[in-house]
Design an enzyme around this catalytic site. Structure first.
Site, PDB file in Angstrom:
ATOM      1  N   CYS A 117       0.862  -1.176   0.000  1.00  0.00           N
ATOM      2  CA  CYS A 117       0.000   0.000   0.000  1.00  0.00           C
ATOM      3  C   CYS A 117       0.900   1.228   0.000  1.00  0.00           C
ATOM      4  CB  CYS A 117      -0.918   0.007   1.227  1.00  0.00           C
ATOM      5  SG  CYS A 117      -2.401   1.006   0.983  1.00  0.00           S
ATOM      6  N   CYS A 119      -0.029   4.230   1.914  1.00  0.00           N
ATOM      7  CA  CYS A 119      -0.333   5.210   2.970  1.00  0.00           C
ATOM      8  C   CYS A 119       0.843   5.487   3.911  1.00  0.00           C
ATOM      9  CB  CYS A 119      -1.584   4.805   3.746  1.00  0.00           C
ATOM     10  SG  CYS A 119      -1.620   3.085   4.240  1.00  0.00           S
ATOM     11  N   CYS A 127      -3.801   6.098   0.430  1.00  0.00           N
ATOM     12  CA  CYS A 127      -3.302   4.809  -0.049  1.00  0.00           C
ATOM     13  C   CYS A 127      -2.925   4.783  -1.537  1.00  0.00           C
ATOM     14  CB  CYS A 127      -4.316   3.717   0.278  1.00  0.00           C
ATOM     15  SG  CYS A 127      -4.620   3.558   2.048  1.00  0.00           S
ATOM     16  N   LYS A 194     -12.222  -5.002   3.284  1.00  0.00           N
ATOM     17  CA  LYS A 194     -11.597  -4.151   4.305  1.00  0.00           C
ATOM     18  C   LYS A 194     -12.478  -2.942   4.567  1.00  0.00           C
ATOM     19  CE  LYS A 194      -7.430  -1.461   5.264  1.00  0.00           C
ATOM     20  NZ  LYS A 194      -6.038  -1.191   4.888  1.00  0.00           N
ATOM     21  N   ARG A 204      -2.069   3.356  13.048  1.00  0.00           N
ATOM     22  CA  ARG A 204      -1.615   4.565  12.343  1.00  0.00           C
ATOM     23  C   ARG A 204      -0.588   5.332  13.163  1.00  0.00           C
ATOM     24  NH1 ARG A 204      -7.495   6.098   9.581  1.00  0.00           N
ATOM     25  NH2 ARG A 204      -7.621   4.161   8.369  1.00  0.00           N
ATOM     26  N   ARG A 216     -10.606   7.534   4.805  1.00  0.00           N
ATOM     27  CA  ARG A 216     -10.465   6.521   3.754  1.00  0.00           C
ATOM     28  C   ARG A 216     -11.810   5.967   3.266  1.00  0.00           C
ATOM     29  NH1 ARG A 216      -5.133   6.523   4.596  1.00  0.00           N
ATOM     30  NH2 ARG A 216      -4.131   5.479   6.369  1.00  0.00           N
ATOM     31  N   GLU A 232     -17.079  -7.717  -2.748  1.00  0.00           N
ATOM     32  CA  GLU A 232     -15.675  -7.287  -2.829  1.00  0.00           C
ATOM     33  C   GLU A 232     -14.730  -8.491  -2.811  1.00  0.00           C
ATOM     34  OE1 GLU A 232     -13.752  -4.729  -3.146  1.00  0.00           O
ATOM     35  OE2 GLU A 232     -15.020  -2.951  -2.946  1.00  0.00           O
ATOM     36  N   LYS A 247     -11.191  -7.716   7.280  1.00  0.00           N
ATOM     37  CA  LYS A 247     -10.488  -6.825   8.198  1.00  0.00           C
ATOM     38  C   LYS A 247     -11.367  -5.642   8.537  1.00  0.00           C
ATOM     39  CE  LYS A 247      -6.585  -3.792   8.477  1.00  0.00           C
ATOM     40  NZ  LYS A 247      -5.720  -2.941   7.735  1.00  0.00           N
ATOM     41  N   SER A 273      -5.151  -3.485  15.172  1.00  0.00           N
ATOM     42  CA  SER A 273      -4.497  -2.795  16.289  1.00  0.00           C
ATOM     43  C   SER A 273      -5.447  -2.416  17.412  1.00  0.00           C
ATOM     44  CB  SER A 273      -3.773  -1.557  15.757  1.00  0.00           C
ATOM     45  OG  SER A 273      -4.672  -0.711  15.057  1.00  0.00           O
TER      46      SER A 273
HETATM   47  C1  PBG Z   1      -2.533  -0.007   5.230  1.00  0.00           C
HETATM   48  C2  PBG Z   1      -2.971  -0.823   6.376  1.00  0.00           C
HETATM   49  C3  PBG Z   1      -3.686  -0.443   7.531  1.00  0.00           C
HETATM   50  C4  PBG Z   1      -3.747  -1.551   8.346  1.00  0.00           C
HETATM   51  C5  PBG Z   1      -3.116  -2.594   7.680  1.00  0.00           C
HETATM   52  N1  PBG Z   1      -2.653  -2.123   6.461  1.00  0.00           N
HETATM   53  C6  PBG Z   1      -4.209   0.869   7.955  1.00  0.00           C
HETATM   54  C7  PBG Z   1      -5.257   1.573   7.248  1.00  0.00           C
HETATM   55  O1  PBG Z   1      -5.879   1.070   6.316  1.00  0.00           O
HETATM   56  O2  PBG Z   1      -5.441   2.727   7.632  1.00  0.00           O
HETATM   57  C8  PBG Z   1      -4.397  -1.597   9.705  1.00  0.00           C
HETATM   58  C9  PBG Z   1      -3.881  -2.629  10.639  1.00  0.00           C
HETATM   59  C10 PBG Z   1      -4.229  -2.453  12.066  1.00  0.00           C
HETATM   60  O3  PBG Z   1      -5.013  -1.589  12.493  1.00  0.00           O
HETATM   61  O4  PBG Z   1      -3.670  -3.242  12.845  1.00  0.00           O
HETATM   62  N2  PBG Z   1      -3.500   0.327   4.295  1.00  0.00           N
HETATM   63 ZN    ZN Z   2      -3.081   2.093   2.799  1.00  0.00          ZN
END
Ligand code: PBG
Ligand code: ZN
Length: 323
Positions: A117, A119, A127, A194, A204, A216, A232, A247, A273
């Protein structure tokens, strides 16, 4: 007379015989965050026991993981410099490429997945490349960059690519890019369903990837949508994904089951997270029995239909599973 159901729960050995869902260290992928420098191992306040690490520390960490029986990691890169396209991710001397080469050299037996990605690499924190008129990510320019980024990961030694940007057509574009560069054998695990989730907050902080404007929601999904989540994931299956993913995981167990029932592909879930930190911090405060709540949560992902669990709990769960 009233023991018809309970008589199967009285003996502990019988309880184990009748256990419907198994959790094992083989189910886990452990996330690691790579940063430029040496001897850096910095804990981030919002995620206790999760660290930003320099490459040398990541190599050390892999020895610890292997001792626990953990052989799969997913890498995230925190570059030194960011710009509007995320150039650090598009060259062979960026943080991800360097980390991959070092890790695979020291640990050829580790299975190294890369989060694909932009970001973490863009100065605006979105992203992909921004369309100035729409003020959101330009889908098709970003697809070209993703394909290029995937080839860089493969060249540097990635074992599997995990695109997380929720761009339309990303799997097809990445597959084509990998195949034409000779990487037909590298599987793609798509972050296929996602959601635009507030549970990513602590990540983040660790990955330094908060968007500088907006959010996003024009590319990640609305948490209210169930049919769209199936659509999706199935779209990514049609485009050639090898493994699908839901996710976040904990608030989306229904979606894990829905997607599982709609595909024959293996399914991963990302125990994100915010889910990790909620348990961790409640455990530290003495509010819950952390180990027990963690194991109950992880088995729930398997029960819901996940084959693979990406989780910050992997090390702690492995210690308990290895007992
Ligand atoms: C990148 C990405 C993210 C996460 C995994 N890959 C963050 C987002 O989409 O903002 C989140 C993982 C987590 O919260 O543990 N696109
Ligand atoms: Zn991203």
């Amino acid at each position: 007379m009233f023991a018809r159901l309970r008589r199967k729960r009285i003996n502990p050995v019988l309880r184990d015989l009748l256990k419907e869902t198994q959790l094992s260290v083989n189910d886990f992928i452990y996330p690691l965050f790579a940063k430029e420098g040496t001897q850096i191992k910095e804990e981030v306040a919002s995620m206790p026991d999760v660290y930003q690490m320099s490459i040398d520390e990541i190599i050390k960490e892999c020895y610890e993981l292997k001792k626990l029986g953990l052989y799969s990691i997913i890498l995230f890169g925190i570059p030194q410099t960011k710009d509007s396209v995320g150039s650090d991710a598009l060259c062979d001397h960026g943080i991800m490429a360097k980390t991959l080469r070092a890790v695979k050299e020291a640990h050829p037996d580790m299975f190294v997945v890369t989060d694909l990605c932009f970001c973490e690499y863009t100065d605006h924190g979105h992203c992909g490349v921004i369309d100035p008129v729409l003020e959101t990510v330009d889908n098709d320019i970003t697809l070209n960059n993703l394909a290029q980024q995937a080839v860089i990961h493969a060249q540097a030694g990635a074992d599997m690519i995990a695109p997380s940007g929720m761009m339309d057509g990303m799997i097809q574009a990445i597959r084509k890019g990998l195949d034409s560069a000779g990487y037909e054998n590298i599987p793609i695990m798509s972050y296929s369903s996602k959601f635009a989730s507030a549970y990513y907050g602590p990540f983040r902080d660790v990955a330094e990837s908060s968007p500088s404007f907006g959010d996003r929601r024009s590319y990640q999904m609305n948490p209210a949508n169930r049919n769209e989540a199936i659509l999706e994931s199935i779209e990514d299956e049609k485009e050639g994904a090898d493994i699908l993913m839901v996710k976040p995981a904990l608030a989306y167990l229904d979606i894990i089951r829905d997607v599982k029932n709609s595909t024959s592909l293996p399914l991963a879930c990302y125990n994100v997270s915010g889910e990790y930190s909620m348990l961790k911090i409640a455990g530290k405060a003495g509010v819950i029995d952390y180990d027990k709540v963690m194991m109950e949560t992880l088995i729930a992902f398997k029960r819901a239909g996940a084959d693979i669990i990406i989780t910050y709990h992997a090390k702690e769960a492995a210690v308990l599973l290895n007992k």
